[in-house]
Each structure stands twice: as structure tokens, then as C-alpha cells.
Design a protein around this motif. Structure first.
Motif, PDB file in Angstrom:
ATOM      1  N   UNK A 183      39.813  28.070  42.458  1.00 34.95           N
ATOM      2  CA  UNK A 183      39.061  28.889  43.395  1.00 34.95           C
ATOM      3  C   UNK A 183      39.985  29.665  44.319  1.00 34.95           C
ATOM      4  N   UNK A 238      45.436  32.688  45.272  1.00 34.83           N
ATOM      5  CA  UNK A 238      46.395  33.475  46.048  1.00 34.83           C
ATOM      6  C   UNK A 238      47.195  32.569  46.974  1.00 34.83           C
ATOM      7  N   UNK A 247      51.695  39.482  42.268  1.00 32.84           N
ATOM      8  CA  UNK A 247      50.754  39.070  41.232  1.00 32.84           C
ATOM      9  C   UNK A 247      50.547  40.254  40.276  1.00 32.84           C
ATOM     10  N   UNK A 275      42.479  33.635  52.921  1.00 32.94           N
ATOM     11  CA  UNK A 275      43.052  34.701  53.734  1.00 32.94           C
ATOM     12  C   UNK A 275      42.532  36.040  53.254  1.00 32.94           C
ATOM     13  N   UNK A 331      47.735  39.875  52.673  1.00 33.24           N
ATOM     14  CA  UNK A 331      49.088  39.330  52.763  1.00 33.24           C
ATOM     15  C   UNK A 331      49.666  39.746  54.112  1.00 33.24           C
ATOM     16  N   UNK A 358      49.581  43.456  45.816  1.00 29.91           N
ATOM     17  CA  UNK A 358      49.091  42.607  44.722  1.00 29.91           C
ATOM     18  C   UNK A 358      48.741  41.205  45.222  1.00 29.91           C
ATOM     19  N   UNK A 359      49.474  40.722  46.224  1.00 31.50           N
ATOM     20  CA  UNK A 359      49.155  39.400  46.786  1.00 31.50           C
ATOM     21  C   UNK A 359      47.847  39.504  47.577  1.00 31.50           C
ATOM     22  N   UNK A 413      45.474  41.495  46.908  1.00 30.70           N
ATOM     23  CA  UNK A 413      44.389  41.599  45.922  1.00 30.70           C
ATOM     24  C   UNK A 413      44.066  40.237  45.310  1.00 30.70           C
ATOM     25  N   UNK A 414      45.074  39.378  45.217  1.00 32.62           N
ATOM     26  CA  UNK A 414      44.793  38.008  44.760  1.00 32.62           C
ATOM     27  C   UNK A 414      43.961  37.266  45.814  1.00 32.62           C
ATOM     28  N   UNK A 415      44.302  37.473  47.077  1.00 31.02           N
ATOM     29  CA  UNK A 415      43.447  36.903  48.142  1.00 31.02           C
ATOM     30  C   UNK A 415      42.022  37.442  48.028  1.00 31.02           C
ATOM     31  N   UNK A 420      40.521  38.515  45.402  1.00 29.03           N
ATOM     32  CA  UNK A 420      39.844  37.881  44.247  1.00 29.03           C
ATOM     33  C   UNK A 420      39.234  36.541  44.653  1.00 29.03           C
ATOM     34  N   UNK A 421      39.981  35.763  45.427  1.00 29.46           N
ATOM     35  CA  UNK A 421      39.463  34.457  45.854  1.00 29.46           C
ATOM     36  C   UNK A 421      38.229  34.639  46.736  1.00 29.46           C
ATOM     37  N   UNK A 471      34.239  33.564  46.083  1.00 27.16           N
ATOM     38  CA  UNK A 471      33.444  32.857  47.095  1.00 27.16           C
ATOM     39  C   UNK A 471      32.114  33.596  47.332  1.00 27.16           C
ATOM     40  N   UNK A 515      29.747  32.938  44.548  1.00 25.75           N
ATOM     41  CA  UNK A 515      29.120  31.608  44.606  1.00 25.75           C
ATOM     42  C   UNK A 515      28.026  31.552  45.662  1.00 25.75           C
ATOM     43  N   UNK A 559      45.698  46.174  38.928  1.00 29.03           N
ATOM     44  CA  UNK A 559      45.059  45.124  39.730  1.00 29.03           C
ATOM     45  C   UNK A 559      43.929  45.701  40.577  1.00 29.03           C
ATOM     46  N   UNK A 600      40.004  44.548  40.378  1.00 34.73           N
ATOM     47  CA  UNK A 600      39.198  44.075  41.510  1.00 34.73           C
ATOM     48  C   UNK A 600      37.914  44.901  41.638  1.00 34.73           C
TER      49      UNK A 600
END
Lengths: 273, 319
Positions: free
Chosen positions: A63, A66, A94, B16, B19, B30-31, B33-35, B37-38, B42, B45, B79, B83
Motif C-alpha cells: 500500500x 514510496x 522511481x 506523504x 518528496x 518520480x518519488x 509520483x510514487x507518493x 500513487x500511494x 488510498x 479504497x 510516470x 498516474x
């Protein structure tokens, strides 16, 4: 454990990577997110060390993927260094790639077209002390912080807990008990987690802490019902947030008394499900 | 009607929004964008369909002295597209709201130019995510400076100078002390820019005494057909404030209790105000609501429950 500084190939510094980058960069964010990932073979560890990357298939991404650092839990396949976290590295970038792009020599792989995160890393750093998994339990991804990683004595120290849970955890540890945090238990309709699991000579205890802030939102994951746990052989202790806040000694005392009723923990012998 | 919240997630610990590492530690889009994604996972869900992204996703992207960060949009093309694809899969409406340091109508040409560059890059980011016309960059008019008329006119002139993607993505919001709905409507008439109606700001600053329904309807009408408008909604904070002052006699810092400022946001949305607002808006074209509450996603989830409890006849159209 082997000597962490004795790696062939890519140099592994003894100091954090930021210390040689000028005055403005001294110190670091101790709350920086860290993702603990599992490495179960030497080839993947060599990639992280020598080529500076790690991969996570998007379909199996946790989940929280990052992070600003990756740490590596090495499985039992690593012998003396196994069943512990020994290294971590700063995350640089990433990339989203297919498996075929990531591993062109394996273009015929059944998952060749699946998307993966390729996580570019800075140099691997040895931890000040390895973080072992005492119970030899199954480890998946663990989100934590740099502060917790650097201070951890064992895997269970990595999870972030709400304050009342943290205090109960510390109280039980001070009492000399061996406690597993967020222990997965098998249920007929899938897995569910108990907050603390204690394994005793004559039984096992599941401790559930209710009304924690982290159970808001998406952390409202499946919680096993008392009767399900009892049917599976667990002795269940359930505490509310207000109980933990107002009556921590009583709550900890109830756990300790139950451990004694179940014959104690037998010198720390742990059991895996 | 979609409900949304801005930037920070409170309902799940550890998520978060970008970055935030300093430049020396090489932060990267890119970091971020990973945040993101998380956070999107959420939102999926929780069934939340609207979200305001951090305006700092691309760290130091426009910093004049840190050219090593300027190529991040190109560098992260794949990326960003991914997204955007994920947002479409989830049915997420996205936006951003640059900081108060972005002042398009500033008389200081350097500040105005920097603001224009910031808006252009935010718009480019949304374009690279492949988002539709519902994804907007929301700004305020800016400062009054030497006078309201000149300040409004200067906004119009600056808007006309923006690159096309920025003009296409921009949406203008009435504020709580300087430029009300009458001002933003005037600017819309000159430029065609879409207007975001802010409920609390309208209560706080409405010198023309324009009725709420009339002001809301006028703002909704500035959006083109087929593009659902959005509005901002918040409740005023009512608690006493604690202010610190230096006691001139002793030199010590002392705490004073002061009455509230109605422009400040409360933690949660007042359900009865919100329900009254929805009833006031009955019959107007449909719109989405960005909630501005300090409890963020928790306020959104609570508001859903409140509407279900106190006005179930309205709850069916809200998610």
C-alpha cells in the motif's frame, strides 16, 4: 554476521551518503519514510549493491511503496547474514517499466509485459547494527522511518504504532516478554492481523487494541473477531484506547498474568504459523 | 456531486504528499509520483473521487539557480502518464492550488514572471498526466496594490500573456478580503477564465451583498458545457485563539486569549451549514465540492455520514 564493509565491487561507505555534500546537507530527516523490502537471493542483492536498483512488481506493490530509503531484509537464504536487515540505501528515483524493459535478457518471461517499479538507489550503507527477525516469521514489505530503522533492535521495533500501543509494547518488553507486532493469523476468509501476539508454553495470546487513530481510513483492515481467534486456539485480550491511556499498568498486568497462566514463554521459544 | 479534500492525508498514517527532501539530497518528481500513487490507492479504497494534489510535486522545478531540476517533467513523462491513467481508472478529479507566493497581478515584474512560470508548469504537469478539462489550477486574483481597478486590469493583462495550456487550465477563486465574486466575474468577462465559488470567502467578503445563490449560479455559468464546475466549501473556525505577546513590563512572553477570525478553517465541516448550502443550490447545474477543512479526508468521510444522518434525501447524490 559477516563484515559489512567487506563488499566486492561497488564501494559501500561507512558514513551516510549526505555527509560529504556540503554544510547545508549535514544531518537528515529522521522521519524520512523507509520501505523495508525482502531480498531472497544473492543476485538481487548484487544488483542493489553494484547496479544501484531494486524492482517491485506493481501488482504486488505494498500500500505504501514510496519512500526516501530502501532497507533490505535478507531471508534465510543468506546464511549468517540471513533473517536480518543489514543494509539500506537512499532512493534516487522511481521508474515505471515493463519487466522486459527491466530485464531484457528475460524477455520470454510470463510476466514480461507486467509493469514494475525500478527503484534507483544510492550506495548501500551498513546499518549500525543488523536488525534481526527473532521469530523467523514471514516478512513482507514493512513501511517505517529512518529513526526507527537506525534504532531498531529487532524487526518488531520497525512498525509505527499509535502512542498507547507503543507504551503497552514497551511495558511488555520491559517485563521481559517476547511480543510479535501485527501478527498475521489465518482465517477461513483470508488473513487478518492481531496487534500483538505472544507465544507461551501452553497457548498463545492475541492482544487487540481498539479505537487507535491508525485504524481510521484505509487501515481499517480486517480485524479478527474474538470468537474466531478463540476457535483457533488463541486467548484474546482486547483493550480500548481509553483503557490504555488511563490504565496502562492494569492492561500490561493482564497480559503478564495471562502469560503466566499459560505456562510462561519457555525461554523465548517462538512459533511460526 | 463529488466531495474532495486537499493534499495531506490524515486517515492513514505515513502517506506523504510529495518528496520534501532538500535539494542537496536530490529530491525527484518520480518519488513524489510514487507518493501520489500511494495516495491514489488510498482514495480508491475509501471511494474518494476528488483530490487536490500538492503544488510541490516537482521539487525545485522552476528554481532559477538549480537547473539540474528543470528537466523533471520530460524525465518523468512515462510516470506522469501512468498516474493520469490511474486517476482515470479510479474516476478521480484532480486539481492543484499554487501557494500564496504565486501572484499573477504583482506590479513587481520579476514576481509576476515567476508566478506565470509556476502556473505554466503546473498546467503542463496536468497536461502530461493526460487529464481532462475538469482538472484545473486554482488561483486568487492577488494583491490590491495601488487600487482595485488597476489590480484587476493587471491580472487580465497577465492572464492574456500566459501560454495556452496555462490559460486553459486556470480557474479563479474569490478570496476573503480583497477580491469578491463581483471582481472575479468582471475578470471572467474580460478573459473567459472559469470561476471557482468559495462559500466561506463569499460570506467574509461580499461588499455588493450579492445573494449566495445568485453568486454561486453566476460562477457555475462560467464553466463550459460538459465540464462540471467545482466550488470550495469550508466552515469558519469558532474557537478562541491563543496569541503570544511580549509583556512590556516584564519582557516575558505571555499568552492571550483572542476571539476567532471567521476566515480560518475549522477542523471538520459544519454539517448543518453544508446541508443548508446544498438546499440553497437546489436546481442549479451540478457541481463538485472541494472541502477545505483541517481534518482533510477525515472531515470528508464524516461529512458523508452527517449528510446521510441529517439529510438522507440529499445523500444519494454525494460521494
Amino acid at each position: 554476521m559477516s563484515d559489512h564493509t567487506d563488499w566486492p565491487g561497488r564501494e559501500i561507505g561507512n558514513q551516510p551518503e549526505w555527509t560529504d555534500q556540503g554544510d547545508a546537507n549535514r544531518g537528515h530527516d529522521e522521519d524520512a519514510p523507509v520501505l523495508v523490502a525482502v531480498i531472497n537471493n544473492g543476485r538481487d542483492l548484487a544488483r542493489a549493491r553494484d547496479e544501484g536498483w531494486y524492482r517491485i512488481p506493481l501488482k504486488r506493490a505494498p500500500r505504501r511503496v514510496a519512500a526516501e530509503y530502501l532497507a533490505f531484509y535478507q531471508t534465510g537464504a543468506f546464511g549468517d547474514q540471513g533473517c536480518a536487515i543489514n543494509y539500506y540505501a537512499p532512493v534516487r528515483r522511481f521508474h515505471l517499466l515493463t519487466r522486459a524493459e527491466l530485464l531484457p535478457n528475460e524477455a520470454d518471461h510470463p510476466r514480461a509485459r507486467d509493469p514494475y517499479y525500478k527503484i534507483e538507489l544510492g550506495p548501500l550503507q551498513p546499518l549500525p547494527r543488523p536488525v534481526p527477525s527473532r521469530a523467523l516469521r514471514r516478512i513482507a514489505f514493512i513501511p517505517t522511518t529512518l529513526r526507527r530503522l537506525l534504532a531498531a533492535r529487532e524487526i518488531n521495533d520497525l512498525w509505527q504504532r499509535d502512542d498507547p500501543q507503543e507504551r503497552l509494547w514497551l511495558a511488555l518488553r520491559e517485563a521481559g516478554l517476547l511480543v510479535e507486532y501485527r501478527y498475521q493469523v489465518s482465517q477461513p476468509d483470508g488473513e487478518a492481523a492481531v496487534d500483538f501476539a505472544l507465544f507461551c508454553r501452553d497457548g498463545q495470546i492475541a492482544v487487540l487494541c481498539d479505537d487507535m487513530a491508525s485504524q481510521e481510513g484505509a487501515l481499517r483492515e480486517r480485524r479478527p473477531a474474538d470468537y474466531e481467534l478463540t476457535a483457533a486456539g488463541w486467548t484474546v485480550l482486547r483493550f480500548s484506547r481509553s483503557e490504555l491511556e488511563a490504565e496502562l499498568p492494569r492492561c500490561a498486568g493482564a497480559v503478564i498474568a495471562t502469560v503466566q497462566q499459560l505456562g510462561g514463554q519457555g525461554g523465548g521459544v517462538m512459533r511460526n504459523e | 456531486m463529488r466531495l474532495g479534500f486537499s493534499v495531506k492525508v490524515i486517515g492513514q498514517a505515513g502517506l506523504k504528499e510529495h518528496d520534501s527532501r532538500r535539494w542537496q539530497n536530490n529530491p525527484h518528481l518520480s518519488v513524489s509520483l510514487a507518493y501520489l500513487r500511494d495516495i491514489f490507492e488510498y482514495l480508491r479504497r475509501e471511494g474518494i473521487a476528488m483530490y487536490r494534489m500538492s503544488s510541490e510535486l516537482a521539487p525545485y522545478l522552476t528554481h532559477p539557480e538549480l537547473s539540474q531540476f528543470h528537466g523533471q517533467l520530460d524525465d518523468c513523462a512515462a510516470e506522469l502518464a501512468a498516474m493520469g491513467q490511474l486517476a482515470r481508472e479510479i474516476g478521480l478529479r484532480l486539481s492543484c492550488h499554487p501557494s500564496q507566493y504565486v501572484v499573477l497581478n504583482a506590479p513587481d515584474e520579476a514576481l509576476a514572471a515567476k508566478s506565470a512560470l509556476e502556473l505554466a508548469t503546473q498546467a503542463e504537469l496536468l497536461d502530461r498526466m493526460g487529464l481532462d478539462d475538469e482538472a484545473v489550477v486554482v488561483v486568487h486574483v492577488g494583491g490590491i496594490y495601488e487600487g482595485r481597478e488597476q489590480a484587476r486590469q493587471r491580472f487580465v493583462a497577465a492572464f492574456e500573456q500566459l501560454p495556452e495550456p496555462a490559460r486553459r487550465r486556470l480557474a479563479l477563486e474569490n478570496d476573503d478580503t480583497r477580491f469578491g465574486v463581483a471582481d472575479t466575474l468582471w475578470i471572467h468577462q474580460q478573459t473567459g477564465v472559469r470561476l471557482v465559488f468559495d462559500n466561506l470567502h463569499h460570506h467574509c467578503f461580499n461588499p455588493q451583498r450579492m445573494p449566495l445563490r445568485e453568486a454561486l449560479a453566476a460562477c457555475l455559468a462560467t464553466w463550459p458545457a460538459g465540464v462540471r464546475p467545482k466550488v470550495h466549501f469550508s466552515s469558519p473556525r469558532t474557537e478562541m485563539r491563543i496569541a503570544e505577546q511580549q509583556d512590556p513590563a516584564t519582557g516575558r512572553r505571555v499568552q492571550l486569549l483572542q476571539p476567532p477570525l471567521w476566515t480560518r478553517h475549522s477542523d471538520y465541516i459544519h454539517p448543518f451549514e453544508f446541508i443548508a448550502f446544498l438546499r440553497e443550490a437546489a436546481g442549479l447545474p451540478p457541481f463538485d465540492v472541494m472541502l477545505e477543512a483541517k481534518a482533510k479526508d477525515l472531515a470528508l468521510l464524516r461529512l458523508r455520514e452527517d449528510v446521510q444522518r441529517y439529510a438522507p434525501e440529499l445523500a444519494g447524490g454525494i460521494w
